[in-house]
Write an enzyme that holds these catalytic residues in place. Structure first.
Site, short mmCIF file in Angstrom:
data_model
loop_
_atom_site.label_atom_id
_atom_site.label_comp_id
_atom_site.label_asym_id
_atom_site.label_seq_id
_atom_site.Cartn_x
_atom_site.Cartn_y
_atom_site.Cartn_z
N GLN A 47 59.59 57.37 22.03
CA GLN A 47 60.12 56.16 21.37
C GLN A 47 59.12 55.01 21.37
O GLN A 47 59.31 54.03 20.65
CB GLN A 47 61.41 55.71 22.06
CG GLN A 47 62.55 56.70 21.90
CD GLN A 47 63.82 56.19 22.54
OE1 GLN A 47 64.02 56.36 23.72
NE2 GLN A 47 64.64 55.51 21.77
N HIS A 100 70.35 62.65 27.13
CA HIS A 100 69.88 61.96 25.92
C HIS A 100 68.35 61.79 25.96
O HIS A 100 67.66 62.07 24.97
CB HIS A 100 70.60 60.61 25.81
CG HIS A 100 70.21 59.77 24.64
ND1 HIS A 100 71.11 59.41 23.64
CD2 HIS A 100 69.03 59.20 24.27
CE1 HIS A 100 70.49 58.67 22.73
NE2 HIS A 100 69.22 58.52 23.10
N GLU A 101 67.83 61.33 27.12
CA GLU A 101 66.37 61.08 27.21
C GLU A 101 65.59 62.39 27.21
O GLU A 101 64.53 62.48 26.59
CB GLU A 101 66.03 60.25 28.45
CG GLU A 101 66.68 58.87 28.51
CD GLU A 101 66.60 58.08 27.20
OE1 GLU A 101 65.62 58.21 26.46
OE2 GLU A 101 67.57 57.33 26.92
N CYS A 106 71.14 54.68 20.25
CA CYS A 106 69.74 54.93 20.57
C CYS A 106 68.91 53.77 20.07
O CYS A 106 69.13 53.29 18.95
CB CYS A 106 69.29 56.23 19.90
SG CYS A 106 67.57 56.65 20.21
N LEU A 107 67.96 53.33 20.89
CA LEU A 107 67.12 52.18 20.50
C LEU A 107 66.27 52.50 19.27
O LEU A 107 65.76 51.60 18.62
CB LEU A 107 66.23 51.75 21.66
CG LEU A 107 66.98 51.19 22.89
CD1 LEU A 107 66.00 50.91 24.02
CD2 LEU A 107 67.76 49.93 22.52
N HIS A 144 65.15 63.65 23.84
CA HIS A 144 64.05 62.97 23.14
C HIS A 144 62.71 63.69 23.38
O HIS A 144 61.88 63.77 22.48
CB HIS A 144 63.89 61.53 23.65
CG HIS A 144 64.71 60.52 22.89
ND1 HIS A 144 64.54 60.27 21.54
CD2 HIS A 144 65.66 59.64 23.31
CE1 HIS A 144 65.37 59.30 21.17
NE2 HIS A 144 66.07 58.90 22.22
N GLY A 167 68.08 53.50 28.59
CA GLY A 167 67.09 54.55 28.72
C GLY A 167 66.06 54.46 27.61
O GLY A 167 66.34 53.89 26.55
NI NI Z 1 67.56 57.46 22.34
#
Ligand code: NI
Length: 184
Positions: free
Chosen positions: A50, A149-150, A107-108, A153, A45
């Site tokens: 991000q 999670h997204e 998380c990226l 963000h 995701g």
């Molecule tokens: Ni993330």
């Protein structure tokens, strides 16, 4: 085009993102670039903040594992996971089931940290699409987790904010080191 993924400490990750008011070619291109960026980074995701855009848009692809959910309803009907992947949405609304479960997240934008996060195990989400349609999704497992999670963000919330006290303490030093490495 693969975009740069901003890292922990960047202020855009703490912004409450604004709604997408109009789906322009620029927005469509950004969605494509976000899917490419997510795949390039081997993520499941990616949210617009991000890639340094403070708008309410995210992409998800959990199709690598058809077993990662136990059910999926799309607009009230049973559906195959692959039929909605990769998933792109704007301006999401989400309702949470009562039961909770813990599972590992990463998380990226927070390299090198994985930790258990306790979240509602099922969700019902209204996900406006770029073509003007709306997907109403009910699911659990990894897809429910990724949606939460997204969408977090988009509200400036990171998974490390949701750790229990012991886990928070155990990642505290790593997070501090990340801030320094990332130049914050
Ligand atoms: Ni993330």
């Amino acid at each position: 085009m693969v975009l740069e993924i901003v890292q922990y400490g960047h202020p855009v990750l703490r912004k409450k993102c604004r709604p997408v008011e109009e789906v322009t070619d620029k927005i469509r291109q950004l969605a494509e670039d976000m899917i490419e960026t997510m795949r390039d980074a081997h993520g499941v995701g990616l949210a617009a903040p991000q890639v340094a855009r403070d708008i309410r848009m995210a992409v998800i692809d959990v199709s690598h594992d058809p077993e990662c959910i136990s059910f999926l309803k799309v607009n009230g009907e049973d559906a195959e996971l692959a039929s909605i992947m990769p998933l792109v949405f704007i301006n999401p609304e989400i309702d949470f089931g009562k039961a909770k479960e813990s599972d590992t997240e990463g998380c990226l934008s927070i390299q090198g940290i994985n930790a258990d996060v306790r979240r509602p195990e099922s969700v019902k989400a209204k996900l406006p699409q770029l073509d003007g349609g709306v997907l109403e999704i009910e699911t659990d497992g990894l897809l429910a987790r990724a949606l939460q999670h997204e969408i977090d963000h988009l509200n400036g919330v990171l998974f490390v904010d949701r750790l229990n006290a012991a886990a928070k303490l155990s990642v505290k030093r790593k997070l501090k080191r990340l801030l320094e490495e990332n130049g914050y």
